[in-house]
Design a protein around this motif. Structure first.
Motif, PDB file in Angstrom:
ATOM      1  N   LYS A 108       0.744  -1.127   0.154  1.00  0.00           N
ATOM      2  CA  LYS A 108       0.108  -0.031   0.096  1.00  0.00           C
ATOM      3  C   LYS A 108       0.938   1.322  -0.092  1.00  0.00           C
ATOM      4  CE  LYS A 108      -2.627   1.372   3.390  1.00  0.00           C
ATOM      5  NZ  LYS A 108      -3.574   1.416   4.462  1.00  0.00           N
ATOM      6  N   GLU A 109       1.767   1.216   0.848  1.00  0.00           N
ATOM      7  CA  GLU A 109       2.795   2.408   0.899  1.00  0.00           C
ATOM      8  C   GLU A 109       3.422   2.496  -0.490  1.00  0.00           C
ATOM      9  OE1 GLU A 109       4.734   5.699   2.865  1.00  0.00           O
ATOM     10  OE2 GLU A 109       2.924   4.521   2.973  1.00  0.00           O
ATOM     11  N   MET A 110       3.938   1.353  -1.126  1.00  0.00           N
ATOM     12  CA  MET A 110       4.379   1.500  -2.454  1.00  0.00           C
ATOM     13  C   MET A 110       3.522   2.077  -3.207  1.00  0.00           C
ATOM     14  SD  MET A 110       5.970  -2.420  -2.696  1.00  0.00           S
ATOM     15  CE  MET A 110       5.502  -2.471  -4.592  1.00  0.00           C
ATOM     16  N   SER A 111       2.282   1.707  -3.451  1.00  0.00           N
ATOM     17  CA  SER A 111       1.270   2.194  -4.187  1.00  0.00           C
ATOM     18  C   SER A 111       1.051   3.749  -4.063  1.00  0.00           C
ATOM     19  CB  SER A 111      -0.343   1.430  -3.994  1.00  0.00           C
ATOM     20  OG  SER A 111      -1.073   2.153  -4.796  1.00  0.00           O
ATOM     21  N   LYS A 112       1.163   4.400  -2.756  1.00  0.00           N
ATOM     22  CA  LYS A 112       0.803   5.485  -2.565  1.00  0.00           C
ATOM     23  C   LYS A 112       1.911   6.672  -2.890  1.00  0.00           C
ATOM     24  CE  LYS A 112      -0.238   5.994   1.732  1.00  0.00           C
ATOM     25  NZ  LYS A 112      -0.519   5.862   3.464  1.00  0.00           N
ATOM     26  N   LYS A 113       3.356   6.129  -2.629  1.00  0.00           N
ATOM     27  CA  LYS A 113       4.446   6.890  -2.660  1.00  0.00           C
ATOM     28  C   LYS A 113       5.309   6.504  -3.608  1.00  0.00           C
ATOM     29  CE  LYS A 113       3.235   8.458   1.897  1.00  0.00           C
ATOM     30  NZ  LYS A 113       3.396   8.258   3.303  1.00  0.00           N
ATOM     31  N   GLY A 114       5.404   5.122  -4.143  1.00  0.00           N
ATOM     32  CA  GLY A 114       6.401   4.709  -5.058  1.00  0.00           C
ATOM     33  C   GLY A 114       7.390   3.951  -4.535  1.00  0.00           C
ATOM     34  N   ILE A 115       7.627   4.156  -3.096  1.00  0.00           N
ATOM     35  CA  ILE A 115       8.574   3.345  -2.412  1.00  0.00           C
ATOM     36  C   ILE A 115       7.900   3.012  -0.766  1.00  0.00           C
ATOM     37  CG2 ILE A 115       9.516   5.207  -1.687  1.00  0.00           C
ATOM     38  CD1 ILE A 115      12.445   3.878  -2.391  1.00  0.00           C
ATOM     39  N   SER A 116       8.965   1.736  -0.523  1.00  0.00           N
ATOM     40  CA  SER A 116       8.301   1.578   0.802  1.00  0.00           C
ATOM     41  C   SER A 116       9.732   0.649   1.422  1.00  0.00           C
ATOM     42  CB  SER A 116       7.090   0.527   0.946  1.00  0.00           C
ATOM     43  OG  SER A 116       6.730   0.203   2.405  1.00  0.00           O
ATOM     44  N   PHE A 117       9.672   0.496   2.916  1.00  0.00           N
ATOM     45  CA  PHE A 117      10.871   0.044   3.550  1.00  0.00           C
ATOM     46  C   PHE A 117      10.371  -1.117   4.590  1.00  0.00           C
ATOM     47  CE2 PHE A 117      11.883   4.083   2.050  1.00  0.00           C
ATOM     48  CZ  PHE A 117      13.085   4.037   1.451  1.00  0.00           C
ATOM     49  N   GLU A 118      11.262  -2.020   4.572  1.00  0.00           N
ATOM     50  CA  GLU A 118      10.994  -3.110   5.662  1.00  0.00           C
ATOM     51  C   GLU A 118      12.442  -3.203   6.405  1.00  0.00           C
ATOM     52  OE1 GLU A 118       8.645  -7.319   6.140  1.00  0.00           O
ATOM     53  OE2 GLU A 118      10.057  -6.777   4.398  1.00  0.00           O
ATOM     54  N   LEU A 119      12.429  -2.870   7.736  1.00  0.00           N
ATOM     55  CA  LEU A 119      13.644  -3.327   8.595  1.00  0.00           C
ATOM     56  C   LEU A 119      13.757  -4.755   9.320  1.00  0.00           C
ATOM     57  CD1 LEU A 119      16.352  -2.181   9.803  1.00  0.00           C
ATOM     58  CD2 LEU A 119      14.813  -1.351  11.540  1.00  0.00           C
ATOM     59  N   LEU A 120      14.740  -5.424   9.056  1.00  0.00           N
ATOM     60  CA  LEU A 120      15.098  -6.765   9.691  1.00  0.00           C
ATOM     61  C   LEU A 120      15.830  -6.613  10.769  1.00  0.00           C
ATOM     62  CD1 LEU A 120      14.078  -7.853   7.048  1.00  0.00           C
ATOM     63  CD2 LEU A 120      15.519  -9.710   7.253  1.00  0.00           C
ATOM     64  N   TYR A 121      15.606  -6.898  12.145  1.00  0.00           N
ATOM     65  CA  TYR A 121      16.501  -6.828  13.140  1.00  0.00           C
ATOM     66  C   TYR A 121      16.267  -8.193  14.143  1.00  0.00           C
ATOM     67  CZ  TYR A 121      11.678  -5.685  15.487  1.00  0.00           C
ATOM     68  OH  TYR A 121      10.685  -5.900  16.012  1.00  0.00           O
ATOM     69  N   MET A 122      16.863  -8.307  15.034  1.00  0.00           N
ATOM     70  CA  MET A 122      16.950  -9.361  16.132  1.00  0.00           C
ATOM     71  C   MET A 122      16.419  -8.739  17.470  1.00  0.00           C
ATOM     72  SD  MET A 122      18.302 -11.902  14.280  1.00  0.00           S
ATOM     73  CE  MET A 122      18.518 -13.134  15.423  1.00  0.00           C
ATOM     74  N   ASP A 123      15.476  -9.326  17.885  1.00  0.00           N
ATOM     75  CA  ASP A 123      14.807  -8.914  19.287  1.00  0.00           C
ATOM     76  C   ASP A 123      15.733  -9.387  20.395  1.00  0.00           C
ATOM     77  OD1 ASP A 123      14.040 -11.705  19.632  1.00  0.00           O
ATOM     78  OD2 ASP A 123      11.936 -11.399  19.295  1.00  0.00           O
ATOM     79  N   GLU A 124      15.107  -9.238  21.631  1.00  0.00           N
ATOM     80  CA  GLU A 124      15.761  -9.470  22.622  1.00  0.00           C
ATOM     81  C   GLU A 124      16.148 -11.206  23.122  1.00  0.00           C
ATOM     82  OE1 GLU A 124      11.584  -9.190  23.449  1.00  0.00           O
ATOM     83  OE2 GLU A 124      13.083  -7.955  22.624  1.00  0.00           O
ATOM     84  N   LYS A 125      15.191 -11.823  22.268  1.00  0.00           N
ATOM     85  CA  LYS A 125      15.290 -13.486  22.660  1.00  0.00           C
ATOM     86  C   LYS A 125      16.007 -13.748  21.232  1.00  0.00           C
ATOM     87  CE  LYS A 125      10.870 -13.837  24.911  1.00  0.00           C
ATOM     88  NZ  LYS A 125       9.525 -14.479  24.924  1.00  0.00           N
ATOM     89  N   SER A 126      16.734 -13.136  20.650  1.00  0.00           N
ATOM     90  CA  SER A 126      17.422 -13.299  19.302  1.00  0.00           C
ATOM     91  C   SER A 126      16.551 -14.027  18.069  1.00  0.00           C
ATOM     92  CB  SER A 126      18.691 -14.416  19.797  1.00  0.00           C
ATOM     93  OG  SER A 126      19.555 -13.664  20.469  1.00  0.00           O
ATOM     94  N   GLU A 127      15.436 -13.475  18.172  1.00  0.00           N
ATOM     95  CA  GLU A 127      14.345 -13.957  17.282  1.00  0.00           C
ATOM     96  C   GLU A 127      14.636 -12.931  15.961  1.00  0.00           C
ATOM     97  OE1 GLU A 127      13.024 -16.903  16.671  1.00  0.00           O
ATOM     98  OE2 GLU A 127      13.277 -17.559  18.861  1.00  0.00           O
ATOM     99  N   ILE A 128      14.273 -13.366  14.856  1.00  0.00           N
ATOM    100  CA  ILE A 128      14.079 -12.458  13.823  1.00  0.00           C
ATOM    101  C   ILE A 128      12.915 -11.792  13.723  1.00  0.00           C
ATOM    102  CG2 ILE A 128      14.497 -12.377  10.909  1.00  0.00           C
ATOM    103  CD1 ILE A 128      16.019 -15.123  11.424  1.00  0.00           C
ATOM    104  N   ARG A 129      13.010 -10.452  13.288  1.00  0.00           N
ATOM    105  CA  ARG A 129      11.695  -9.758  13.340  1.00  0.00           C
ATOM    106  C   ARG A 129      11.932  -8.687  12.300  1.00  0.00           C
ATOM    107  NH1 ARG A 129       9.799 -12.931  15.984  1.00  0.00           N
ATOM    108  NH2 ARG A 129       9.156 -13.070  18.113  1.00  0.00           N
ATOM    109  N   PHE A 130      10.737  -8.143  11.792  1.00  0.00           N
ATOM    110  CA  PHE A 130      10.891  -7.208  10.711  1.00  0.00           C
ATOM    111  C   PHE A 130       9.819  -6.265  10.758  1.00  0.00           C
ATOM    112  CE2 PHE A 130       9.963 -11.720   8.782  1.00  0.00           C
ATOM    113  CZ  PHE A 130       8.724 -11.419   8.583  1.00  0.00           C
ATOM    114  N   ARG A 131       9.937  -5.258  10.397  1.00  0.00           N
ATOM    115  CA  ARG A 131       8.973  -4.159  10.565  1.00  0.00           C
ATOM    116  C   ARG A 131       8.604  -2.994   9.305  1.00  0.00           C
ATOM    117  NH1 ARG A 131       8.816   0.960  14.647  1.00  0.00           N
ATOM    118  NH2 ARG A 131       7.165   2.136  13.675  1.00  0.00           N
ATOM    119  N   LYS A 132       7.709  -2.832   8.785  1.00  0.00           N
ATOM    120  CA  LYS A 132       7.570  -1.819   7.980  1.00  0.00           C
ATOM    121  C   LYS A 132       7.680  -0.249   8.317  1.00  0.00           C
ATOM    122  CE  LYS A 132       4.181   0.708   5.833  1.00  0.00           C
ATOM    123  NZ  LYS A 132       3.230   1.713   6.301  1.00  0.00           N
ATOM    124  N   PHE A 133       8.170   0.384   7.243  1.00  0.00           N
ATOM    125  CA  PHE A 133       8.317   1.812   7.761  1.00  0.00           C
ATOM    126  C   PHE A 133       7.579   2.524   6.288  1.00  0.00           C
ATOM    127  CE2 PHE A 133      11.293   0.360  10.877  1.00  0.00           C
ATOM    128  CZ  PHE A 133      11.150   1.078  11.855  1.00  0.00           C
TER     129      PHE A 133
END
Length: 454
Positions: A108-133
């Motif tokens: 949806k963000e791509m459609s609105k503004k032409g570009i979108s981002f997703e960040l991969l990170y490790m949480d406090e339990k060393s599990e892989i997480r990702f979040r949209k920006f």
């Protein structure tokens, strides 16, 4: 697109310049596109003479275009297939526990503004997480090399202390190895480094999703048409409002109006309005003075503008009469061919970014489980979110029996998401019933081996 020399090391001065350039060149455009999605169109700011009506009718074309394009492209989500069941299970687990509506919101963000981002990170339990920006929150910085590698990415945000009203701007620079944090308050002109941390990924852990090669939003090219339609509808409303109370022209009104002083004239007009009666002599005449409007030309202009918005954005207006009736699957797809082309362009741009995401996740899985899973073995599917004529498709599958493989036949049916699992169930049913005659060229031994092996 901001570019630097390959191998450029980010410094406080460089980061400051990049952020300033981004805020001056890109933020106004992105803010404007977001405004249209929120139906705060240009017409909302129109100022006219206070003595005249000033209707400000904004239409949600931008929201409709984005929601339709995103729903069609990502409404069914993304499927992955990989032969290694252990790898598939672990990869799917990571994707599912982070999924929610992440991919839909990215699209949806791509459609609105032409570009979108997703960040991969490790949480406090060393599990892989990702979040949209959102597009306003990240600045991708590429190299001048032919491959245009992502050198680093800058996340920007502002924090405000509600008690002291102090505002601090922050920037996190994600490189291939670490996260460098900077901050800047009102007393500083340049960002200052305040910390560094490793991010444990072997590449920049920011996934950049482009909507198209030009990084344009789906409704960006029709903003002027939206403005024209808003103005036309608002002006039509103004005309109706302004000329609702037409002027009454009295010709040769005779007694009561001739030689009347201002007070008598005023009283007579008030009586006329209240009692809705006119007393005229034999020479008197009354008629309404109204504005003559070429309504046909105005409506033709609005209809052309309306149709052009959908034609140029490649998103159909589903309220169109051509969508009425019981259409065949072929007819539906023909009418949606523009939307399908738009979705195909999105898919081509989405896929490389998604593959990078799979690669980064797989590396962490290999480290965690001491495996050597190959991310190149993962096949990605984008299922379109549309209404199919299931009966028609079932007839096609039946006609193809014995011509193509069973798995390919199953792949034609849109409600079957896991083809291998469904094929396995079909073989198990046939093996259980001892029915090997309807399995085409697959012999009994292969069926048993397949079922037992799975």
């Amino acid at each position: 697109m901001i570019k630097v020399k390959t191998g450029t090391i980010p410094t406080a001065e460089l980061v400051t310049k990049i952020i300033e350039k981004f805020k001056n060149a890109d933020i106004p455009r992105l803010t404007n596109l977001e405004s249209y999605y929120q139906v705060n169109n240009k017409i909302k700011g129109r100022i006219l003479d206070s003595s005249k009506p000033n209707n400000k009718i904004a239409h949600g074309f931008a929201k409709y275009i984005t929601n339709m394009a995103t729903g069609y492209f990502m409404g069914e989500g993304i499927r992955i297939e990989v032969d290694d069941e252990e790898y598939k299970e672990r990869l799917t687990k990571v994707l599912d526990q982070n999924m929610d509506d992440n991919h839909f919101e990215i699209s949806k963000e791509m459609s609105k503004k032409g570009i979108s981002f997703e960040l991969l990170y490790m949480d406090e339990k060393s599990e892989i997480r990702f979040r949209k920006f959102n597009a306003e929150e990240f600045i991708p910085v590429y190299s001048f090399s032919v491959s245009e590698f992502l050198e680093f990415a800058i996340r920007i945000w502002r924090e405000e202390d509600l008690l002291s009203d102090k505002k601090i701007d922050y920037a996190e620079v994600y490189t291939k190895n670490e996260i460098i944090t900077y901050e800047k308050d009102a007393d500083r002109e340049v960002y200052v480094e305040v910390g560094r941390d490793a991010h444990l990924f072997d590449d920049v852990p920011v996934i950049v999703y482009w909507n198209n090669e030009e990084m344009k939003g789906d409704y960006e090219d029709v903003l002027t048409l939206i403005d024209a339609y808003d103005k036309a509808q608002s002006d039509t409303a103004n005309d109706f409002e302004y000329f609702t109370d037409a002027y009454l022209v009295l010709i040769g009104a005779g007694a009561g109006f001739e030689k009347a002083n201002d007070e008598t004239d005023s009283d007579a007009i008030k009586t006329m309005r209240q009692e809705r009666i006119l007393l005229l002599d034999e020479n008197g005449q009354a008629q309404w003075l109204i504005k003559q409007v070429n309504d046909t030309a105005v409506e033709n202009f609005k209809n052309r503008t309306y149709n052009d918005i959908f034609f140029l954005s490649l998103v159909p207006a589903l309220t169109d009469e051509s969508f009425a009736g019981n259409l065949t699957g072929v007819a539906i797809r023909y009418k949606l061919i523009g939307l399908e082309q738009l979705a195909a362009m999105k898919e081509y741009k989405f896929l490389p970014a998604y593959k990078k995401k799979i690669r980064l996740i797989t590396r962490q899985l290999n480290l965690k489980y001491n495996r050597s899973y190959d991310p190149n073995k993962v096949t990605t599917y984008f299922d379109r979110n549309m209404t199919d004529n299931i009966k028609e498709l079932a007839e096609v599958v039946s006609l193809l029996d014995g011509i193509i493989s069973k798995e390919t036949q199953l792949s034609i049916l849109p409600f079957i998401k896991d083809i291998k699992e469904e094929f396995k169930k079909v073989l198990e049913d046939k093996a259980r019933e001892g029915d090997y005659e309807n399995l085409g060229n697959i012999d009994e031994d292969k069926v048993k081996a397949y079922v037992e092996g799975s």
